[in-house]
Design a protein around this motif. Sequence first.
Motif, PDB file in Angstrom:
ATOM      1  N   GLU A  23       7.061  -1.140  -2.162  1.00 33.82           N
ATOM      2  CA  GLU A  23       6.522  -2.426  -2.538  1.00 33.82           C
ATOM      3  C   GLU A  23       7.396  -3.661  -2.120  1.00 33.82           C
ATOM      4  O   GLU A  23       7.076  -4.880  -1.490  1.00 33.82           O
ATOM      5  CB  GLU A  23       6.241  -2.799  -3.966  1.00 33.82           C
ATOM      6  N   ALA A  24       8.712  -3.540  -2.175  1.00 33.11           N
ATOM      7  CA  ALA A  24       9.870  -4.534  -1.742  1.00 33.11           C
ATOM      8  C   ALA A  24       9.865  -4.562  -0.147  1.00 33.11           C
ATOM      9  O   ALA A  24       9.837  -5.698   0.357  1.00 33.11           O
ATOM     10  CB  ALA A  24      11.125  -4.211  -2.342  1.00 33.11           C
ATOM     11  N   GLN A  73       7.406  -3.605   1.827  1.00 31.52           N
ATOM     12  CA  GLN A  73       6.027  -4.367   2.467  1.00 31.52           C
ATOM     13  C   GLN A  73       6.134  -5.889   2.192  1.00 31.52           C
ATOM     14  O   GLN A  73       5.618  -6.435   3.159  1.00 31.52           O
ATOM     15  CB  GLN A  73       4.917  -3.830   1.771  1.00 31.52           C
ATOM     16  N   ALA A  74       6.728  -6.226   1.302  1.00 29.57           N
ATOM     17  CA  ALA A  74       6.664  -7.824   0.788  1.00 29.57           C
ATOM     18  C   ALA A  74       7.499  -8.586   1.669  1.00 29.57           C
ATOM     19  O   ALA A  74       7.325  -9.506   2.014  1.00 29.57           O
ATOM     20  CB  ALA A  74       7.209  -8.076  -0.649  1.00 29.57           C
ATOM     21  N   ARG A  75       8.813  -7.680   2.286  1.00 30.04           N
ATOM     22  CA  ARG A  75       9.550  -8.504   3.122  1.00 30.04           C
ATOM     23  C   ARG A  75       9.248  -8.206   4.559  1.00 30.04           C
ATOM     24  O   ARG A  75       9.804  -8.926   5.680  1.00 30.04           O
ATOM     25  CB  ARG A  75      10.933  -8.075   3.017  1.00 30.04           C
TER      26      ARG A  75
END
Length: 373
Positions: A323-324, A326-328
Motif C-alpha cells: 500500500e505504501a 502504491q501510494a508513492r
Amino acid sequence: MPKYLEHTPLGSTRQLRRWHRARILQAIRAEAGISRLKLARKLGLSPSAVTEVVAELLNEGLLTERPLPPTGQGRPSVALEVEEKRHLALAWEIDVDRMAVALLNLKGEVRARVVLPPAPMQLDEALALLQQHTAPLLAGVRVLSAGLALPGLLEPAQGHLTLAPNLGWADLPLLERFQEALRSLGLVGIPAVVENEANAAAYGLYALGGLALEHCVYLNLGVGVGGGVVVERKVYHGARFHAGEVGHIPLDPEGPPCRCGKRGCAEAFLSYRRWQEDPSPARLQEMAERLAQLSAMVLATLDPERIVLGGPLIEATGEALLEAVQARLPRYALAVHDPAQITVSPLGREAALLGVGALAADVFIEQMSYEEA
C-alpha cells in the motif's frame, strides 16, 4: 497453449504424431474432464486419431479416465484427466535463506514438499543435501522431468552459472552438476532445466498463479533483489541471459554500499537483511519510497501489465509495504501507469520452487513433442 504447440511442425508423419501427443496431453492438462469428442473438436483432429493417442497415454499411465453422467441416448462420454499421484515433476530450490524440494503433478499440484536450511558454502554440498532429502520421496513415483532454481546470472540453455554473488558461487557448469545429482538418484535421461529464481517465479505466476498475463515482471525481494520478465507468456532472458537484474539499478549514487561494488543499488535499499536490521515504520516508508522509484523505472522501460512482488521481504511486510508503494508510485511513474499494476504474488514464498516445477513439467511436454515415444 504454448507457442511451440500452436503451429504444425514441418517433418515426417512420426514428427506430426509426436506433436499431436504433446498437444493432446497439454489440452487435457488445461481442461480436466474433457471428453475425447470435445478434445477432437478443440484441436481439429479426427476422433479416431484422438482415440488412438489417448489410448497410448492411458497405457503409459499419464492419463486417467472416469465416466461422465449420462446426458440422454447413446453411450456415456468419458472424462479424461492427467494422472495426479505418480507421474510428477521434481523441483529443487537453492537460496541463501533456505533450500527446498517439491514433487508436482502435471496440474501443478504439490504432492510432496521438504524445506531445508540455507545453502551450504559449496554447490556439491547443496546438491548432496537435496539428493538426500529427495530419495525418500521417490518410492512408487515416476519423475518425468526436473528443474533447479537459484539466485544468480546463468545461461539456461547451456546451463552455465556465471555468478551467484549472494551464494558466493561463480563460473560453474550448473546443469551438468544437476544432471549428475539426478543420475545418482536413478533419474537417468529425464529432461532437466536450470533457471534463475526470479525468472522461475515469474513463470510460475503465469503457469500456476492464476494470472493470465502476457507481459509481467516479478520482483523477488530477499537477500538480494531479482527480477523475472515475462514477454508474450515466455521468460525473457535478454541478449546475454542477464535480463531482470534490477537489483543493481542504482537509485542513489551516495546510498549504502552494495555487494556488487557500487553504492545505492536497489538491492542495497530493499534487501530483507536491511529490514531485519530495523523493522520499523520509518524503515518501511523508506523502502516503499525506493521500491516505488524502482517500479516506475520498470514500468517505463518494459510496460508490463503487472509488477508482482514476492520474496521474504514481502512475506514480512505484506500489505503494509504494498500500500505504501502504491501510494508513492504517482510521484515517479508516468500518468498512464496505475498503482494497481503493482500487486503481491499469490504464490508467496513458494513462487520460485513452484515455478521451476511448472517449467520442468512444460519442458517434459515440449520434449514429448519432438522425441520418439
